[in-house]
Design an enzyme around this catalytic site. Sequence first.
Site, PDB file in Angstrom:
ATOM      1  N   THR A  25       0.845  -1.190   0.000  1.00 51.45           N
ATOM      2  CA  THR A  25       0.000   0.000   0.000  1.00 51.45           C
ATOM      3  C   THR A  25       0.881   1.241   0.000  1.00 51.45           C
ATOM      4  O   THR A  25       1.785   1.356   0.821  1.00 51.45           O
ATOM      5  CB  THR A  25      -0.888  -0.045   1.268  1.00 51.45           C
ATOM      6  OG1 THR A  25      -1.802  -1.139   1.115  1.00 51.45           O
ATOM      7  CG2 THR A  25      -1.655   1.248   1.470  1.00 51.45           C
ATOM      8  N   GLN A  97      -3.810  -7.194  -6.073  1.00 52.58           N
ATOM      9  CA  GLN A  97      -4.249  -7.706  -4.771  1.00 52.58           C
ATOM     10  C   GLN A  97      -5.572  -7.049  -4.375  1.00 52.58           C
ATOM     11  O   GLN A  97      -5.692  -5.825  -4.343  1.00 52.58           O
ATOM     12  CB  GLN A  97      -3.217  -7.423  -3.676  1.00 52.58           C
ATOM     13  CG  GLN A  97      -3.640  -8.095  -2.362  1.00 52.58           C
ATOM     14  CD  GLN A  97      -2.761  -7.772  -1.176  1.00 52.58           C
ATOM     15  OE1 GLN A  97      -2.638  -6.618  -0.793  1.00 52.58           O
ATOM     16  NE2 GLN A  97      -2.161  -8.794  -0.573  1.00 52.58           N
ATOM     17  N   HIS A 174      -6.507 -10.925  -0.602  1.00 53.30           N
ATOM     18  CA  HIS A 174      -5.762 -10.571   0.612  1.00 53.30           C
ATOM     19  C   HIS A 174      -6.521 -11.113   1.818  1.00 53.30           C
ATOM     20  O   HIS A 174      -7.430 -10.473   2.334  1.00 53.30           O
ATOM     21  CB  HIS A 174      -5.616  -9.056   0.695  1.00 53.30           C
ATOM     22  CG  HIS A 174      -4.616  -8.591   1.712  1.00 53.30           C
ATOM     23  ND1 HIS A 174      -3.915  -9.452   2.523  1.00 53.30           N
ATOM     24  CD2 HIS A 174      -4.186  -7.343   2.034  1.00 53.30           C
ATOM     25  CE1 HIS A 174      -3.103  -8.739   3.308  1.00 53.30           C
ATOM     26  NE2 HIS A 174      -3.250  -7.468   3.027  1.00 53.30           N
ATOM     27  N   ASN A 177      -3.190 -10.283   7.359  1.00 51.62           N
ATOM     28  CA  ASN A 177      -2.924  -8.962   7.961  1.00 51.62           C
ATOM     29  C   ASN A 177      -4.140  -8.252   8.551  1.00 51.62           C
ATOM     30  O   ASN A 177      -4.183  -7.020   8.617  1.00 51.62           O
ATOM     31  CB  ASN A 177      -2.226  -8.040   6.959  1.00 51.62           C
ATOM     32  CG  ASN A 177      -0.904  -8.621   6.465  1.00 51.62           C
ATOM     33  OD1 ASN A 177      -0.445  -9.632   6.983  1.00 51.62           O
ATOM     34  ND2 ASN A 177      -0.302  -7.998   5.479  1.00 51.62           N
ATOM     35  N   TYR A 179      -7.364  -7.928   7.567  1.00 52.86           N
ATOM     36  CA  TYR A 179      -8.428  -7.316   6.749  1.00 52.86           C
ATOM     37  C   TYR A 179      -9.629  -8.264   6.638  1.00 52.86           C
ATOM     38  O   TYR A 179      -9.623  -9.349   7.214  1.00 52.86           O
ATOM     39  CB  TYR A 179      -7.858  -6.866   5.397  1.00 52.86           C
ATOM     40  CG  TYR A 179      -6.772  -5.837   5.641  1.00 52.86           C
ATOM     41  CD1 TYR A 179      -7.111  -4.576   6.152  1.00 52.86           C
ATOM     42  CD2 TYR A 179      -5.428  -6.149   5.499  1.00 52.86           C
ATOM     43  CE1 TYR A 179      -6.129  -3.651   6.468  1.00 52.86           C
ATOM     44  CE2 TYR A 179      -4.436  -5.222   5.803  1.00 52.86           C
ATOM     45  CZ  TYR A 179      -4.798  -3.972   6.296  1.00 52.86           C
ATOM     46  OH  TYR A 179      -3.831  -3.064   6.623  1.00 52.86           O
ATOM     47  N   ARG A 226      -3.362 -14.667  -0.318  1.00 52.73           N
ATOM     48  CA  ARG A 226      -2.332 -14.393   0.691  1.00 52.73           C
ATOM     49  C   ARG A 226      -2.882 -14.701   2.080  1.00 52.73           C
ATOM     50  O   ARG A 226      -4.016 -14.314   2.404  1.00 52.73           O
ATOM     51  CB  ARG A 226      -1.882 -12.929   0.617  1.00 52.73           C
ATOM     52  CG  ARG A 226      -0.546 -12.728   1.319  1.00 52.73           C
ATOM     53  CD  ARG A 226       0.153 -11.448   0.946  1.00 52.73           C
ATOM     54  NE  ARG A 226       1.579 -11.589   1.230  1.00 52.73           N
ATOM     55  CZ  ARG A 226       2.374 -10.625   1.634  1.00 52.73           C
ATOM     56  NH1 ARG A 226       1.902  -9.387   1.794  1.00 52.73           N
ATOM     57  NH2 ARG A 226       3.650 -10.831   1.880  1.00 52.73           N
ATOM     58  N   ASN A 234      -3.057  -5.649  13.071  1.00 52.19           N
ATOM     59  CA  ASN A 234      -4.448  -5.190  13.121  1.00 52.19           C
ATOM     60  C   ASN A 234      -5.286  -5.953  14.150  1.00 52.19           C
ATOM     61  O   ASN A 234      -6.437  -6.327  13.881  1.00 52.19           O
ATOM     62  CB  ASN A 234      -5.108  -5.262  11.737  1.00 52.19           C
ATOM     63  CG  ASN A 234      -4.704  -4.097  10.854  1.00 52.19           C
ATOM     64  OD1 ASN A 234      -4.509  -2.977  11.350  1.00 52.19           O
ATOM     65  ND2 ASN A 234      -4.582  -4.337   9.569  1.00 52.19           N
ATOM     66  N   GLY A 316       9.389  -7.042  -0.240  1.00 49.57           N
ATOM     67  CA  GLY A 316       8.634  -5.806  -0.100  1.00 49.57           C
ATOM     68  C   GLY A 316       9.517  -4.577  -0.084  1.00 49.57           C
ATOM     69  O   GLY A 316       9.801  -3.973  -1.129  1.00 49.57           O
ATOM     70  N   ARG A 317       9.992  -4.218   1.125  1.00 45.87           N
ATOM     71  CA  ARG A 317      10.630  -2.910   1.303  1.00 45.87           C
ATOM     72  C   ARG A 317      11.785  -2.635   0.356  1.00 45.87           C
ATOM     73  O   ARG A 317      11.955  -1.501  -0.091  1.00 45.87           O
ATOM     74  CB  ARG A 317      11.055  -2.760   2.773  1.00 45.87           C
ATOM     75  CG  ARG A 317       9.844  -2.602   3.701  1.00 45.87           C
ATOM     76  CD  ARG A 317      10.200  -2.876   5.132  1.00 45.87           C
ATOM     77  NE  ARG A 317      10.479  -4.295   5.334  1.00 45.87           N
ATOM     78  CZ  ARG A 317      10.877  -4.835   6.476  1.00 45.87           C
ATOM     79  NH1 ARG A 317      11.065  -4.052   7.530  1.00 45.87           N
ATOM     80  NH2 ARG A 317      11.096  -6.123   6.585  1.00 45.87           N
TER      81      ARG A 317
HETATM   82  C1  LIG Z   1       4.730   0.230   2.990  1.00 48.38           C
HETATM   83  C2  LIG Z   1       4.192  -1.150   3.090  1.00 48.38           C
HETATM   84  C3  LIG Z   1       2.916  -1.426   2.652  1.00 48.38           C
HETATM   85  C4  LIG Z   1       2.401  -2.726   2.690  1.00 48.38           C
HETATM   86  N1  LIG Z   1       1.159  -2.978   2.187  1.00 48.38           N
HETATM   87  C5  LIG Z   1       0.722  -4.258   2.053  1.00 48.38           C
HETATM   88  C6  LIG Z   1      -0.475  -4.550   1.341  1.00 48.38           C
HETATM   89  O1  LIG Z   1      -1.170  -3.678   0.796  1.00 48.38           O
HETATM   90  N2  LIG Z   1      -0.850  -5.853   1.249  1.00 48.38           N
HETATM   91  C7  LIG Z   1      -0.103  -6.870   1.804  1.00 48.38           C
HETATM   92  O2  LIG Z   1      -0.472  -8.047   1.686  1.00 48.38           O
HETATM   93  N3  LIG Z   1       1.039  -6.618   2.472  1.00 48.38           N
HETATM   94  C8  LIG Z   1       1.486  -5.350   2.580  1.00 48.38           C
HETATM   95  N4  LIG Z   1       2.701  -5.102   3.172  1.00 48.38           N
HETATM   96  C9  LIG Z   1       3.545  -6.241   3.615  1.00 48.38           C
HETATM   97  C10 LIG Z   1       4.536  -6.641   2.509  1.00 48.38           C
HETATM   98  O3  LIG Z   1       3.843  -7.226   1.420  1.00 48.38           O
HETATM   99  C11 LIG Z   1       5.590  -7.657   3.014  1.00 48.38           C
HETATM  100  O4  LIG Z   1       4.936  -8.808   3.484  1.00 48.38           O
HETATM  101  C12 LIG Z   1       6.451  -7.063   4.133  1.00 48.38           C
HETATM  102  O5  LIG Z   1       6.972  -5.806   3.753  1.00 48.38           O
HETATM  103  C13 LIG Z   1       7.613  -8.007   4.507  1.00 48.38           C
HETATM  104  O6  LIG Z   1       8.469  -8.184   3.415  1.00 48.38           O
HETATM  105  P1  LIG Z   1       9.909  -7.433   3.379  1.00 48.38           P
HETATM  106  O7  LIG Z   1      10.640  -7.852   4.631  1.00 48.38           O
HETATM  107  O8  LIG Z   1      10.573  -7.973   2.120  1.00 48.38           O
HETATM  108  O9  LIG Z   1       9.651  -5.969   3.332  1.00 48.38           O
HETATM  109  C14 LIG Z   1       3.213  -3.792   3.196  1.00 48.38           C
HETATM  110  C15 LIG Z   1       4.493  -3.509   3.651  1.00 48.38           C
HETATM  111  C16 LIG Z   1       5.003  -2.219   3.601  1.00 48.38           C
HETATM  112  C17 LIG Z   1       6.419  -1.963   4.053  1.00 48.38           C
END
Ligand SMILES: Cc1cc2nc3c(=O)[nH]c(=O)nc-3n(C[C@H](O)[C@H](O)[C@H](O)COP(=O)(O)O)c2cc1C
Length: 359
Positions: A25, A97, A174, A177, A179, A226, A234, A316-317
């Site tokens: 997001t 997603q 999704h 987390n 939701y 997922r 949450n 992700g990050r």
């Molecule tokens: C800014 C941000 C927004 C995220 N938004 C979502 C999302 O919309 N849907 C989701 O399933 N996970 C979301 N996540 C979780 C990521 O998909 C991922 O599982 C998490 O960052 C861990 O992976 P990483 O260690 O490679 O960053 C978000 C994570 C971050 C950092």
Amino acid sequence: MSQLFSEAILGALTLRNHLVMAPMTRNRATGNIPNELMAEYYGQRASAGLIITEGTSPSPNGLGYPRIPGIFSREQIEGWKLITDAVHAKNGKIIIQFMHCGRIGHPLNLPAGARVLGPSAVAAAGEIYTDAEGLKQQVVPQEMSEGDIKVAIEEFAQAARNSIEAGFDGIELHSANGYLLEQFIRPNSNQRTDRYGGAIENRARFVLEVADAAIEAIGKERVGIRLSPYGIFNDMPLYPEIEADYNYLARQLNERNLLYIHLVDHSSMGAPEVPSSIKAMFRNEFNGTLILSGGYDAARAESDLAEGKGDLISVGRLFISNPDLVTRWKTGAAVNEPDMNSFYLSGPKGYTDYPALSN
Ligand SMILES: Cc1cc2nc3c(=O)[nH]c(=O)nc-3n(C[C@H](O)[C@H](O)[C@H](O)COP(=O)(O)O)c2cc1C
């Protein structure tokens, strides 16, 4: 031989590597409509084997956060075409997603007439950000009637059809987390006494009916999901039967031949570690593709693939801060560190301005 950088098969798709950009997001969809800036962002990251978009609402009721996109209106479908075109023009693949926020939301974030809904009238602990008034206490959602549930299932199915029209290669439900889909699975947020609450067979009914409706709409080879077993984000506390519940889900999803299961592990972000036994259980029970995520670097990605723990690795990050993460990992180049303060801002700062190596 690197498995990470070799081609991968995902259902009918051929991915150019085993690296997936995780759904994130980013709150750049002003008015909940995808735009050119988002097309630039996703286009910059098209060298991933697969991009999974940020959480996108299938319903006006699911737009719990400010500036998150939807996929239920004509403008949103047209907006998403900019993004799928930008990614496909670079030979990338992209899955959307579906995130219905359910009780994680606030009336100030919703369009007129939309409602904060949940399986039961139980508020999540904590606060939620609104553009209008900053942080607000989470509200008590309206308990969904059977009619509301039917409508929501049809919204997911229509969103799936809309996604194919918008050019996506598939959809991800999704159900992680905290939701809406996970709110039905977990007993703290689902206190219903009808056929959608109680035993896991009932708590899983909504997500499985949503999956069935999406499969009927666009085909099982285009529907992934997922899950966050052991996720607590949450206000989703752990409980004694959690492993057995996710085992039931794994078997049910396997029967439906879903395209993939994408497991969340947020232990690198301070969440409880997902036991390796649970990941192995999904591996054994589910015959489709298993995507692992959470805190990966290239070495761990490569070794988990080599050991067969998963089929694809999502990141992700590091994809936020490295549009060319694939090249950097391949060549061993240094990576840019992500700036957390700009994750959820509006505009290009911290979004499309991270440098690629050639810049
Ligand atoms: C800014 C941000 C927004 C995220 N938004 C979502 C999302 O919309 N849907 C989701 O399933 N996970 C979301 N996540 C979780 C990521 O998909 C991922 O599982 C998490 O960052 C861990 O992976 P990483 O260690 O490679 O960053 C978000 C994570 C971050 C950092």
